[in-house]
Write a protein that holds these residues in place. Structure first.
Motif, PDB file in Angstrom:
ATOM      1  N   ASN A  90      40.374  67.700  83.925  1.00  0.00           N
ATOM      2  CA  ASN A  90      41.500  68.461  83.390  1.00  0.00           C
ATOM      3  C   ASN A  90      42.336  67.571  82.481  1.00  0.00           C
ATOM      4  O   ASN A  90      42.141  66.346  82.412  1.00  0.00           O
ATOM      5  N   ASP A  91      43.283  68.191  81.771  1.00  0.00           N
ATOM      6  CA  ASP A  91      44.084  67.456  80.795  1.00  0.00           C
ATOM      7  C   ASP A  91      44.930  66.364  81.436  1.00  0.00           C
ATOM      8  O   ASP A  91      45.128  65.291  80.858  1.00  0.00           O
TER       9      ASP A  91
ATOM     10  N   ALA B 217      44.816  62.472  80.248  1.00  0.00           N
ATOM     11  CA  ALA B 217      46.007  61.748  79.794  1.00  0.00           C
ATOM     12  C   ALA B 217      46.230  60.480  80.610  1.00  0.00           C
ATOM     13  O   ALA B 217      46.559  59.415  80.067  1.00  0.00           O
ATOM     14  N   LYS B 218      46.041  60.583  81.903  1.00  0.00           N
ATOM     15  CA  LYS B 218      46.207  59.434  82.796  1.00  0.00           C
ATOM     16  C   LYS B 218      45.189  58.348  82.466  1.00  0.00           C
ATOM     17  O   LYS B 218      45.527  57.163  82.390  1.00  0.00           O
TER      18      LYS B 218
ATOM     19  N   ALA C 280      43.667  53.164  80.134  1.00  0.00           N
ATOM     20  CA  ALA C 280      42.627  52.458  79.387  1.00  0.00           C
ATOM     21  C   ALA C 280      43.222  51.668  78.232  1.00  0.00           C
ATOM     22  O   ALA C 280      42.835  50.516  77.979  1.00  0.00           O
ATOM     23  N   LEU C 281      44.166  52.270  77.508  1.00  0.00           N
ATOM     24  CA  LEU C 281      44.773  51.582  76.373  1.00  0.00           C
ATOM     25  C   LEU C 281      45.644  50.414  76.834  1.00  0.00           C
ATOM     26  O   LEU C 281      45.650  49.341  76.211  1.00  0.00           O
TER      27      LEU C 281
ATOM     28  N   GLU D 257      44.188  70.458  74.144  1.00  0.00           N
ATOM     29  CA  GLU D 257      45.080  70.225  73.019  1.00  0.00           C
ATOM     30  C   GLU D 257      44.546  69.099  72.129  1.00  0.00           C
ATOM     31  O   GLU D 257      44.067  68.081  72.624  1.00  0.00           O
ATOM     32  N   SER D 258      44.671  69.281  70.800  1.00  0.00           N
ATOM     33  CA  SER D 258      44.209  68.262  69.865  1.00  0.00           C
ATOM     34  C   SER D 258      45.012  66.979  69.983  1.00  0.00           C
ATOM     35  O   SER D 258      44.497  65.888  69.728  1.00  0.00           O
ATOM     36  N   THR D 259      46.290  67.089  70.365  1.00  0.00           N
ATOM     37  CA  THR D 259      47.101  65.885  70.524  1.00  0.00           C
ATOM     38  C   THR D 259      46.570  65.006  71.649  1.00  0.00           C
ATOM     39  O   THR D 259      46.555  63.776  71.535  1.00  0.00           O
ATOM     40  N   LEU D 260      46.112  65.633  72.733  1.00  0.00           N
ATOM     41  CA  LEU D 260      45.530  64.873  73.826  1.00  0.00           C
ATOM     42  C   LEU D 260      44.174  64.312  73.422  1.00  0.00           C
ATOM     43  O   LEU D 260      43.815  63.189  73.797  1.00  0.00           O
TER      44      LEU D 260
END
Length: 264
Positions: A12-13, A17-18, A23-24, A50-53
């Motif tokens: 899931n989103d 995101a997490k 990772a970064l 979402e494209s931002t994610l």
């Protein structure tokens, strides 16, 4: 303690995101030592909504060192290819790409249901310069118009499709697994089964090519894990083959899949 696992599923989103954030952050701290976050080899990803994610994941994917990507797509993102073609660096590292495409059927025209008809499909494949194994799993047939004469004239239409996809791209491709839907009016499928499971394997240098097998690809019917042999005994296409052990998808069945994104 550093997170370490060879495979992970992000379903899931929130999980995506997490993962991207960690990772970064990990990359900024330890990339100079050649250490990748989680030491992942295989990642299964449900396409971000979402494209931002997707853009955030793109940055994490680029520095991840991931060699195998399972991409789980559905009808919630009909434009998912537009995001994937931006994952340039991550895709260039891949050796295995598995796409699981299960759109929700509607009463609308079917054009949007076939992503492999869109130019972004070939654009995505063009970025996979180190790809050795491609797998597509869908309940759709591989082409929209089964009555098109160009398909009726072919013994193995799948070969023509893969030759088109790989022409001028995918220089490292060795094997293609196609698990696709059944259409009783289509010559691409057996009239006695509800799905087709085939393997196209690149011929070895010096392997014979003649008028009966002019293609550079060998064609095999395959029996996926958990499938009984009697379910495939009516296949008339070619020799029977098994999925190579190194190509077996760890997340192919519900029993093997687990939402392990919180184990990081």
């Amino acid at each position: 303690m550093l997170p370490h696992q060879e495979h992970r599923q992000l379903s899931n989103d929130e999980a995506i995101a997490k993962y991207a954030k960690k990772a970064l952050k990990f990359h900024m701290s330890l990339s100079a030592f050649g250490i990748h976050f989680g030491s992942l080899r295989l990642l299964e990803l449900v396409m971000p909504l979402e494209s931002t994610l997707s853009a955030k994941f793109c940055k994490a994917f680029a520095v991840s060192g991931i060699l195998q990507l399972n991409l789980d797509c559905d009808s919630d993102r009909e434009d998912f290819l537009e995001d994937i073609v931006t994952w340039v660096e991550g895709l260039s590292h891949l050796e295995v790409l598995r796409i699981k495409y299960r759109p929700r059927m509607t009463q609308e025209g079917p054009d949007h249901l076939y992503p492999w008809y869109k130019p972004q499909w070939l654009g995505m494949l063009s970025l996979c310069t180190n790809l050795k194994v491609l797998a597509l799993s869908t309940y759709l047939p591989l082409y929209e118009d089964p009555m098109d004469p160009k398909w009726e004239a072919l013994v193995h239409p799948e070969i023509a499709i893969i030759e088109d996809w790989s022409q001028g791209r995918l220089p490292s491709l060795e094997r293609v697994y196609l698990h696709h839907g059944h259409d009783e009016f289509s010559p691409i499928s057996s009239a006695f089964t509800f799905r087709e499971d085939v393997l196209l394997e690149l011929k070895k240098p010096g392997e014979e090519r003649n008028k009966y097998t002019p293609s550079q690809w060998n064609f095999f019917d395959i029996t996926p894990p958990g499938t009984h042999r009697y379910e495939n005994f009516l296949h008339p296409h070619g020799k029977e083959h098994s999925i190579r052990e190194e190509d077996i998808d760890l997340y192919a069945t519900d029993s093997n899949a687990s939402d392990d994104e919180d184990n990081s």
